[in-house]
Design a protein around this motif. Structure first.
Motif, PDB file in Angstrom:
ATOM      1  N   PHE A  78      30.739  19.271   0.892  1.00 45.02           N
ATOM      2  CA  PHE A  78      29.367  18.787   1.032  1.00 45.02           C
ATOM      3  C   PHE A  78      28.426  19.345  -0.030  1.00 45.02           C
ATOM      4  N   THR A  79      28.558  20.619  -0.348  1.00 46.37           N
ATOM      5  CA  THR A  79      27.593  21.239  -1.262  1.00 46.37           C
ATOM      6  C   THR A  79      27.782  20.824  -2.710  1.00 46.37           C
ATOM      7  N   ILE A  80      28.913  20.163  -3.046  1.00 46.99           N
ATOM      8  CA  ILE A  80      29.121  19.718  -4.427  1.00 46.99           C
ATOM      9  C   ILE A  80      29.080  18.201  -4.577  1.00 46.99           C
ATOM     10  N   VAL A  81      28.984  17.461  -3.462  1.00 54.23           N
ATOM     11  CA  VAL A  81      29.052  16.000  -3.525  1.00 54.23           C
ATOM     12  C   VAL A  81      27.695  15.433  -3.933  1.00 54.23           C
ATOM     13  N   ARG A  82      27.724  14.598  -4.965  1.00 53.24           N
ATOM     14  CA  ARG A  82      26.507  13.902  -5.403  1.00 53.24           C
ATOM     15  C   ARG A  82      26.456  12.477  -4.875  1.00 53.24           C
ATOM     16  N   ASP A  83      27.633  11.878  -4.656  1.00 52.36           N
ATOM     17  CA  ASP A  83      27.675  10.489  -4.230  1.00 52.36           C
ATOM     18  C   ASP A  83      29.045  10.232  -3.612  1.00 52.36           C
ATOM     19  N   VAL A  84      29.228   9.059  -3.025  1.00 55.08           N
ATOM     20  CA  VAL A  84      30.532   8.644  -2.512  1.00 55.08           C
ATOM     21  C   VAL A  84      30.972   7.402  -3.276  1.00 55.08           C
ATOM     22  N   PRO A  85      32.298   7.126  -3.341  1.00 55.35           N
ATOM     23  CA  PRO A  85      33.361   7.839  -2.655  1.00 55.35           C
ATOM     24  C   PRO A  85      33.576   9.242  -3.216  1.00 55.35           C
ATOM     25  N   TYR A  86      34.236  10.075  -2.413  1.00 51.88           N
ATOM     26  CA  TYR A  86      34.452  11.463  -2.795  1.00 51.88           C
ATOM     27  C   TYR A  86      35.542  11.547  -3.865  1.00 51.88           C
ATOM     28  N   ASP A  87      35.117  11.409  -5.103  1.00 55.78           N
ATOM     29  CA  ASP A  87      35.982  11.547  -6.268  1.00 55.78           C
ATOM     30  C   ASP A  87      35.321  12.533  -7.220  1.00 55.78           C
ATOM     31  N   ARG A  88      36.119  13.142  -8.072  1.00 52.13           N
ATOM     32  CA  ARG A  88      35.608  14.193  -8.950  1.00 52.13           C
ATOM     33  C   ARG A  88      34.364  13.790  -9.748  1.00 52.13           C
ATOM     34  N   PRO A  89      34.309  12.568 -10.310  1.00 54.16           N
ATOM     35  CA  PRO A  89      33.103  12.203 -11.075  1.00 54.16           C
ATOM     36  C   PRO A  89      31.828  12.201 -10.238  1.00 54.16           C
ATOM     37  N   ASN A  90      31.958  12.127  -8.916  1.00 54.41           N
ATOM     38  CA  ASN A  90      30.793  12.116  -8.038  1.00 54.41           C
ATOM     39  C   ASN A  90      30.490  13.486  -7.450  1.00 54.41           C
ATOM     40  N   THR A  91      31.044  14.546  -8.066  1.00 59.23           N
ATOM     41  CA  THR A  91      30.796  15.911  -7.615  1.00 59.23           C
ATOM     42  C   THR A  91      30.297  16.761  -8.775  1.00 59.23           C
ATOM     43  N   THR A  92      29.893  17.979  -8.471  1.00 58.53           N
ATOM     44  CA  THR A  92      29.444  18.885  -9.538  1.00 58.53           C
ATOM     45  C   THR A  92      30.614  19.458 -10.319  1.00 58.53           C
ATOM     46  N   MET A  93      31.849  19.056  -9.999  1.00 57.92           N
ATOM     47  CA  MET A  93      33.019  19.410 -10.806  1.00 57.92           C
ATOM     48  C   MET A  93      33.241  18.416 -11.940  1.00 57.92           C
ATOM     49  N   ALA A  94      32.379  17.407 -12.059  1.00 56.69           N
ATOM     50  CA  ALA A  94      32.563  16.365 -13.078  1.00 56.69           C
ATOM     51  C   ALA A  94      32.581  16.934 -14.487  1.00 56.69           C
ATOM     52  N   GLY A  95      31.879  18.028 -14.714  1.00 55.60           N
ATOM     53  CA  GLY A  95      31.806  18.608 -16.054  1.00 55.60           C
ATOM     54  C   GLY A  95      32.989  19.465 -16.432  1.00 55.60           C
ATOM     55  N   PHE A  96      33.965  19.613 -15.544  1.00 55.78           N
ATOM     56  CA  PHE A  96      35.136  20.456 -15.823  1.00 55.78           C
ATOM     57  C   PHE A  96      36.368  19.563 -15.942  1.00 55.78           C
ATOM     58  N   ALA A  97      36.799  19.314 -17.137  1.00 55.28           N
ATOM     59  CA  ALA A  97      37.980  18.472 -17.375  1.00 55.28           C
ATOM     60  C   ALA A  97      39.242  19.232 -16.999  1.00 55.28           C
ATOM     61  N   MET A  98      40.131  18.589 -16.265  1.00 55.42           N
ATOM     62  CA  MET A  98      41.357  19.245 -15.830  1.00 55.42           C
ATOM     63  C   MET A  98      42.283  19.533 -17.010  1.00 55.42           C
ATOM     64  N   CYS A  99      42.866  20.728 -17.003  1.00 56.32           N
ATOM     65  CA  CYS A  99      43.890  21.051 -17.993  1.00 56.32           C
ATOM     66  C   CYS A  99      45.177  20.325 -17.634  1.00 56.32           C
ATOM     67  N   ALA A 100      46.172  20.420 -18.488  1.00 58.19           N
ATOM     68  CA  ALA A 100      47.423  19.698 -18.260  1.00 58.19           C
ATOM     69  C   ALA A 100      48.119  20.145 -16.983  1.00 58.19           C
ATOM     70  N   ASP A 101      48.097  21.451 -16.697  1.00 52.40           N
ATOM     71  CA  ASP A 101      48.758  21.947 -15.487  1.00 52.40           C
ATOM     72  C   ASP A 101      48.065  21.445 -14.229  1.00 52.40           C
ATOM     73  N   CYS A 102      46.747  21.489 -14.213  1.00 48.57           N
ATOM     74  CA  CYS A 102      46.014  21.008 -13.032  1.00 48.57           C
ATOM     75  C   CYS A 102      46.178  19.503 -12.882  1.00 48.57           C
ATOM     76  N   ALA A 103      46.176  18.763 -14.008  1.00 51.87           N
ATOM     77  CA  ALA A 103      46.365  17.319 -13.940  1.00 51.87           C
ATOM     78  C   ALA A 103      47.744  16.981 -13.395  1.00 51.87           C
ATOM     79  N   ARG A 104      48.738  17.796 -13.754  1.00 52.78           N
ATOM     80  CA  ARG A 104      50.093  17.568 -13.240  1.00 52.78           C
ATOM     81  C   ARG A 104      50.123  17.734 -11.721  1.00 52.78           C
ATOM     82  N   GLU A 105      49.460  18.781 -11.220  1.00 51.24           N
ATOM     83  CA  GLU A 105      49.378  18.984  -9.768  1.00 51.24           C
ATOM     84  C   GLU A 105      48.629  17.823  -9.101  1.00 51.24           C
ATOM     85  N   TYR A 106      47.537  17.431  -9.721  1.00 48.97           N
ATOM     86  CA  TYR A 106      46.675  16.380  -9.161  1.00 48.97           C
ATOM     87  C   TYR A 106      47.431  15.067  -9.000  1.00 48.97           C
ATOM     88  N   HIS A 107      48.345  14.788  -9.893  1.00 48.75           N
ATOM     89  CA  HIS A 107      49.058  13.512  -9.865  1.00 48.75           C
ATOM     90  C   HIS A 107      50.445  13.609  -9.212  1.00 48.75           C
TER      91      HIS A 107
END
Length: 770
Positions: A140-169
């Protein structure tokens, strides 16, 4: 070979940000089903195709075994035409557009798996302060809009590294589509800075702990804002924090490193353990254990909770808290990052400016907070939680309204402990704790919060509900809205309606609403009310005998003024000069009594809270308060729970030309208190007999109303029923007399629950109008 079927499924509720799509994906793969799953503004959409039996098994698991953080409100299934098969199962891109019905999850405490990684030197997230997965972390404290996806949160400015992207997918990873996923290589970073914003070299956590051990006050950026921290056992540090924060007496909350440490401080029963260790991680008010007499203040300094047998206790709920407490290895005072009466600071620049006079150093980071949210506070009552402040960890989880809302409603709430509520369909979204609407900063937080909720839940209010008090800022906000239908809701009716809505009921009930004060229909200040009420209407059937509040608002800040008014009536104007409360206030006593008698600047009130204030001034010597409810809290604290005696409180005939069946004679209670004290009865016994008398008054008043045809269900609401001694004894007496008793479960009995009641009343009236 069984015939193939295909089902289109819609799932609504809290199903975004809780690992629902990965759960669906894994279940479909396990059952060999084709299809897809995705997020949109309404929740989660699914299509599954395969044999009849596997599809049936899929639906059963969806309903019966969802992810632990999911809250499913509705599942709809439609049979559609099956395809050729063999297409596999995929997670598709989130859909946008259309009516927004998706729900946003509250922030969730760090899970066991993430803690295990943080403690493993071989793991790439070892010691990382922003570790999270689908089962935990900020929502809740990082959500700017819905649907709840990374671009709609305050994490939008942090691009995932290759390792995190691998986990994410990776469908087999618990970070599969976890929106805030990050690691030290790509995620937010900590900094320790001084008051001028200059970075302090070294590991930020280790250096922060060194400052704490030198009795520094530390500002820590948490999930919903900044906290102020000091070592709980260090009196110089805690006293400095109290002085700089201008918080004279109100207890501080304490964060213990773990459950074992919590058990060394307080009595932790099964309910308290569940709350302390659960995903919401509120502050839990618990009875303190005695410290060894040879080591007073060894664990908790005297200034943490001066003279208080209760302690607000919590456990770490973010990775940063865990790292700090693990390094420090002792309890930490953790209080809201603000000066008293201001909202919690949550923007970095604002925090540096507002807290520079309080904190010595700042442990901050570069992940923005979108919504400020204070810690929630709960008590335990009969094996369940009783909210005192509902905020982080609970908001914005909706509450179901039993009868639904014909048109979207905004309920503006009360002045103190404000929350607002937005409602549509069968959902009521009660906001996080806003605070007391008494300054510009809090009003700004209030208006910003309303706009954020309107955007998140795609809600344009057509009905706006508000309190009747014309000077409340929440009322003024409501009256400025254009193009809406306004509904004024009497304060104590809202309290009772809140308790009804909290329990999923519509009434009618006997509503007992005891609080500090609220604007009455007759222009006086109510607060000791017996109402016959349902959601749409109420009748004032009984109340505490009204009397003057000498000096108006000054009588709230100075309880001895209420003692003067009560004593003047109780003793027929012959108050002995040698009474302690008279002697302590001798220079102003005659003038205040004269003010009360003349009724000048002395509005009349039936407030039970003000009666508690008067008895606290007489019994406990509490003449001036430094926080709301302090006098009543100290009176409850003083009471001997083993005392069975009770004073008499006569029920008098209702005043002519009113619908009230009775009034309760508060001055008679005060006279009994004075007689007992004069006879040398200990204050602990007197305080207990007073509590027992008020509990007896509740039971007797309800019995008289039932005898006159009122319902046999009682709803107890209002801030006075945060008093556990009173609540327990009143409930016991009522149930022993055959009443069914409703108490609060999900919203506070205090003014923090008023907005839910306002929304429920407005919706009920709207339904009646058709």
């Amino acid at each position: 070979m069984s015939r193939r079927v295909r089902a289109a499924i819609r799932v609504e509720g809290i199903v975004q940000g809780v690992g629902f799509r990965p759960f669906v994906y894994g279940l479909a793969i396990e059952l060999g089903l084709d299809g897809l799953v995705g997020n949109d503004e309404r929740g989660v959409f699914i299509e599954v195709e395969g044999g009849r039996a596997p599809v049936g098994e899929f639906l059963a698991a969806l309903r019966g075994h969802p992810p632990p953080l999911a809250v499913i409100e509705r599942i709809s299934v439609e049979r559609v035409r099956a395809g050729p098969g063999g297409t596999g199962f995929v997670i598709v891109r989130s859909a946008v557009g259309g009516d927004r019905r998706a729900l946003v999850s509250p922030d969730v405490a760090t899970c066991v798996d993430c803690l295990r990684e943080m403690a493993d030197p071989a793991d790439r997230r070892y010691g990382y302060a922003f570790t999270n997965c689908v089962n935990c972390g900020p929502r809740f404290t990082i959500v700017r809009d819905v649907p709840y996806d990374r671009p709609n949160t305050t994490m939008a400015g942090f691009a995932m590294c290759a390792d995190c992207a691998r986990e994410y997918h990776d469908p087999a990873d618990r970070r599969f589509h976890a929106q805030p996923v990050c690691c030290p290589a790509c995620g937010p970073r900590l900094r320790l800075v001084d008051r001028e914003g200059r970075t302090i070299a070294g590991d930020p956590v280790a250096e922060a702990v060194r400052w704490l051990r030198r009795d520094a006050v530390l500002a820590v950026k948490g999930l919903g804002g900044y906290h102020l921290a000091a070592v709980a056992a260090r009196e110089p540090a805690v006293a400095a924090l109290r002085s700089r924060k201008h918080r004279e007496d109100k207890p501080f909350a304490v964060m213990a490193p773990d459950l074992a440490a919590a058990r060394r401080l307080c009595a932790v029963d099964e309910t308290a353990e569940r709350l302390l260790t659960g995903p919401a991680r509120p502050i839990v008010l618990l009875r303190r254990l005695p410290e060894p007499p040879e080591l007073p203040g060894a664990a908790i300094a005297p200034s943490v909770a001066p003279g208080n047998p209760w302690l607000g206790l919590m456990l770490p709920y973010t990775p940063l808290h865990h790292l700090l407490l693990r390094e420090l290895a002792c309890p930490l005072v953790l209080t809201s990052g603000n000066v008293s009466d201001e909202p919690i600071a949550y923007v970095d620049e604002e925090a540096m400016e507002r807290l520079a006079g309080i904190a010595d150093v700042f442990l901050t980071h570069d992940r923005p907070i979108h919504v400020r949210a204070d810690d929630s506070v709960v008590r335990t009552f009969r094996g369940r939680e009783l909210p005192v402040r509902r905020s982080r960890g609970y908001a914005p989880q909706p509450m179901a309204l039993a009868a639904g809302v014909p048109r979207p409603v905004l309920a503006c709430g009360a002045e103190l402990k404000n929350t607002f509520c937005l409602a549509k369909g069968r959902r009521a979204f009660v906001s996080h704790h806003i605070g007391d609407l008494e300054n510009y900063e809090t009003l700004r937080a209030y208006t910003q919060g309303i706009e954020h909720f309107r955007r998140l839940f795609d809600l344009v209010p057509e009905v706006v509900a508000h309190d009747l008090h014309p000077e409340y800022l929440s009322t003024k906000y409501a009256l400025e809205r254009e193009g809406v239908d306004l509904v004024g809701v009497q304060h104590h009716h809202a309290h009772v309606a809140s308790c009804l809505a909290d329990n999923g009921e519509c009434g009618p009930v006997i509503g007992v609403a005891f609080d500090g004060l609220g604007y009455g229909l007759d222009g006086t200040l109510w607060g000791g009310e017996f109402l016959i009420a349902d959601l749409a209407r109420f009748e004032r059937a009984g109340y505490l005998e009204p009397l003057p509040m000498p000096g108006g608002a000054a009588a709230i800040r100075e309880p001895w003024r209420m003692a003067a008014a009560y004593l003047d009536l109780a003793l027929g104007g012959c108050v002995p000069d040698d009474m302690d409360v008279v002697r302590r206030n001798a220079d102003r006593w005659p003038a205040v009594v004269a003010l009360a008698r003349a009724g000048v600047g002395s509005p009349r009130t039936s407030s039970m809270g003000r009666l508690f204030d008067a008895v606290a001034a007489i019994t406990c010597g509490r003449d001036v308060i430094t926080y709301e409810g302090q006098a009543a809290v100290e009176l409850e604290r003083r009471a001997d729970p083993a005392e069975p005696g009770a004073y008499e409180c006569p029920l008098l005939a209702g005043a002519p030309a009113t619908t009230a069946l009775f009034t309760a004679a508060g001055p008679e209670l005060v006279a009994a208190v004075v007689d007992d004290l004069g006879a040398g009865t200990p204050a602990e016994v007197v305080a207990a007999r007073f509590h027992n008398a008020v509990a007896r008054l509740v039971a007797d008043g309800c019995a008289r109303l039932r005898d006159a045809g009122a319902p046999s269900t009682v709803a107890l609401s209002g801030g006075v029923f945060q008093n556990m001694l009173l609540l327990e004894r009143a409930t016991d007496l009522l149930e022993a007399d055959g009443f069914r008793v409703l108490t609060h479960r999900r919203v506070p009995p205090n003014d923090g629950g008023v907005s839910l009641g306002q929304a429920a009343v407005a919706a009920a009236l709207d339904r009646e109008r058709g």
